[in-house]
Write an enzyme that holds these catalytic residues in place. Structure first.
Site, short mmCIF file in Angstrom:
data_model
loop_
_atom_site.label_atom_id
_atom_site.label_comp_id
_atom_site.label_asym_id
_atom_site.label_seq_id
_atom_site.Cartn_x
_atom_site.Cartn_y
_atom_site.Cartn_z
NE ARG A 105 -4.29 -0.94 0.43
CZ ARG A 105 -4.43 -1.88 -0.99
NH1 ARG A 105 -3.74 -3.00 -1.65
NH2 ARG A 105 -5.43 -2.85 -1.03
CG HIS A 127 -3.47 -1.36 -6.95
ND1 HIS A 127 -3.89 -0.65 -6.19
CD2 HIS A 127 -3.67 -2.60 -6.62
CE1 HIS A 127 -4.45 -1.34 -4.89
NE2 HIS A 127 -4.14 -3.06 -5.50
P1 NDP Z 1 -1.74 -11.12 5.18
O1 NDP Z 1 -2.75 -10.20 5.97
O2 NDP Z 1 -2.42 -12.12 5.02
O3 NDP Z 1 -0.53 -10.67 5.18
C1 NDP Z 1 -0.20 -9.42 6.22
C2 NDP Z 1 1.48 -9.42 6.31
O4 NDP Z 1 1.79 -8.10 6.82
C3 NDP Z 1 1.77 -10.22 7.68
O5 NDP Z 1 2.86 -11.20 7.58
C4 NDP Z 1 1.95 -9.11 8.90
O6 NDP Z 1 2.55 -9.73 9.79
C5 NDP Z 1 2.32 -8.01 8.36
N1 NDP Z 1 1.68 -6.99 9.27
C6 NDP Z 1 0.77 -6.35 9.16
N2 NDP Z 1 1.30 -5.26 10.21
C7 NDP Z 1 2.55 -5.49 10.71
C8 NDP Z 1 3.00 -5.05 11.01
N3 NDP Z 1 3.13 -3.40 11.57
N4 NDP Z 1 4.57 -5.12 11.66
C9 NDP Z 1 5.42 -6.40 10.87
N5 NDP Z 1 4.44 -6.94 10.15
C10 NDP Z 1 2.67 -6.01 9.52
O7 NDP Z 1 -2.04 -9.88 3.82
P2 NDP Z 1 -1.79 -10.70 2.66
O8 NDP Z 1 0.01 -11.24 1.85
O9 NDP Z 1 -2.59 -11.44 1.84
O10 NDP Z 1 -1.66 -9.10 1.18
C11 NDP Z 1 -1.14 -7.82 1.64
C12 NDP Z 1 -1.24 -6.74 1.23
O11 NDP Z 1 -0.72 -7.16 -0.79
C13 NDP Z 1 -2.48 -6.33 1.62
O12 NDP Z 1 -3.27 -5.83 2.48
C14 NDP Z 1 -2.48 -5.03 0.35
O13 NDP Z 1 -2.84 -3.94 0.93
C15 NDP Z 1 -1.96 -5.64 -0.85
N6 NDP Z 1 -2.04 -6.40 -2.37
C16 NDP Z 1 -1.46 -5.32 -3.08
C17 NDP Z 1 -2.01 -5.91 -4.65
C18 NDP Z 1 -1.58 -5.25 -5.98
O14 NDP Z 1 -2.21 -5.49 -6.62
N7 NDP Z 1 -0.65 -4.36 -5.53
C19 NDP Z 1 -3.10 -7.03 -4.65
C20 NDP Z 1 -3.48 -7.10 -3.07
C21 NDP Z 1 -2.47 -7.33 -2.01
P3 NDP Z 1 2.25 -11.26 10.64
O15 NDP Z 1 2.52 -12.35 9.60
O16 NDP Z 1 2.67 -11.93 11.83
O17 NDP Z 1 0.04 -11.31 11.17
C1 OXD Z 2 -5.59 -4.64 -3.76
C2 OXD Z 2 -5.54 -5.97 -4.48
O1 OXD Z 2 -6.14 -5.30 -2.17
O2 OXD Z 2 -5.83 -5.74 -5.34
O3 OXD Z 2 -4.37 -3.99 -3.63
O4 OXD Z 2 -6.37 -6.95 -3.98
#
Ligand code: NDP
Ligand code: OXD
Length: 312
Positions: free
Chosen positions: A227, A275
């Protein structure tokens, strides 16, 4: 009969209906604004960036499926009811797509492609000699569904891989783990190519700023596919201009689309993508939603429910 209220304000949104009808026999699929009345009976929402206040008008909603892995496009709505479960997208297509993007961009950074493209634009025959993958340290910010999948996809290329997350992870072959704020600095210091795959939460906002990015080794680079809130972009540009950072690939921004007047478009060391790091695809997403609805109807807990206290 299952009812889905669908919201996606994008051209081509009509491709979703047949995918859902194939996955859920007898489905009543309503595309906004044809959502019907709240007293039409219980329904599930499947949406991306719905109009503010819209969901609150439908007290018959049993669960909200986010069309993406992120939920900030839903939780930005101050009127969003807090008692309806929000289910995050985490289908196979999304993981595979993100792994492709991350492998592509990590290879581009390792092989100095941002610098080669800048030379090409100036018609300069500038030969650069990049390191081999095995000598490059990749650091993944976030080791959730996407971070873990991307780490596994990068491994066969030989990179030295580490990941940073909020909670501890079981040690595993090929990925070194760093946890929480106390280990953030050590993680940054060992990272040549940083891949952002974090959700947007108060804790992850501005995590990359002039102090933290300066901790990365000279000539380190950044790929952000999580993000836009992760990075203070003014600080990042200053570090690119000073030569401390060598390149950035940015797929996500605080305001999307990125403003036409933004100087980021023209910056020689920045690659911008709109994106599209990963895209939710109708076939795999419809299967994912269908299996979660089945779980809810059977009284079971659906997968990937947003934990509102953590924000992801
Ligand atoms: P998950 O919820 O599976 O994983 C999130 C990860 O972030 C976890 O490992 C979590 O830690 C870590 N995390 C969250 N907060 C913190 C923090 N404060 N400090 C350290 N680590 C933290 O999410 P996804 O992997 O499914 O997706 C991640 C993000 O990717 C989505 O939220 C979205 O914003 C983005 N995204 C972007 C896309 C794009 O096209 N650009 C497409 C899809 C997603 P822990 O394992 O300890 O819980
Ligand atoms: C996002 C997605 O969350 O594209 O950004 O899935």
């Amino acid at each position: 009969m299952t009812r889905i209220l669908f919201y996606l304000d994008e051209p081509g949104a009509e491709i979703w209906q047949p995918a859902f009808e194939a996955a859920i026999p007898g489905l009543d699929f309503r595309t906004y604004p044809d959502w019907g009345n709240p007293d039409d009976g219980p329904a599930y929402v499947f949406a991306w960036e719905p109009e503010l206040g819209l969901i609150a008008k439908y007290p018959n909603i049993k669960a909200i499926f986010s069309l993406g892995a992120g939920v900030d496009h839903l939780t930005r709505d101050p009127d969003l009811p807090t008692d309806i479960p929000i289910i995050r997208m985490s289908d196979d297509g999304l993981k595979e797509g993100m792994a492709e993007f991350v492998v592509m961009t990590v290879l581009m950074h390792q092989r100095y492609m941002p610098r080669m493209l800048a030379s090409q634009r100036k018609k300069k025959w500038r030969r650069l000699f990049p390191p081999l993958a095995r000598d490059v340290r990749v650091g993944i910010l976030g080791y959730g569904a996407l971070g873990e999948y991307c780490a596994q996809a990068l491994k066969p290329l030989g990179y030295q891989i580490a990941a940073w997350s909020r909670t501890g992870k079981t040690p595993e072959n090929g990925v070194e783990h760093y946890t929480g704020s106390s280990e953030f600095q050590a993680f940054l210091k060992r990272t040549d190519i940083l891949v952002g795959l974090l959700p947007s939460t108060p804790e992850t906002t501005n995590l990359l700023n002039k102090t933290t990015m300066a901790m990365m080794p000279k000539y380190a680079s950044i790929i952000n596919a999580g993000r836009g809130t992760l990075i203070n972009l003014d600080d990042m540009v200053a570090l690119l201009d000073s030569g401390h950072l060598s390149a950035a690939t940015l797929d996500v921004f605080v305001e999307e689309p990125l403003d036409k007047d933004s100087p980021l478009w023209q910056h020689d060391k920045i690659i911008i993508t709109p994106h599209i790091a990963s895209i939710t695809r109708p076939d795999t997403a419809a299967q994912y939603v269908a299996s979660n609805i089945k779980r809810i109807e059977e009284g079971l807990q659906p997968a990937n429910v947003l934990d509102r206290s953590k924000g992801y």
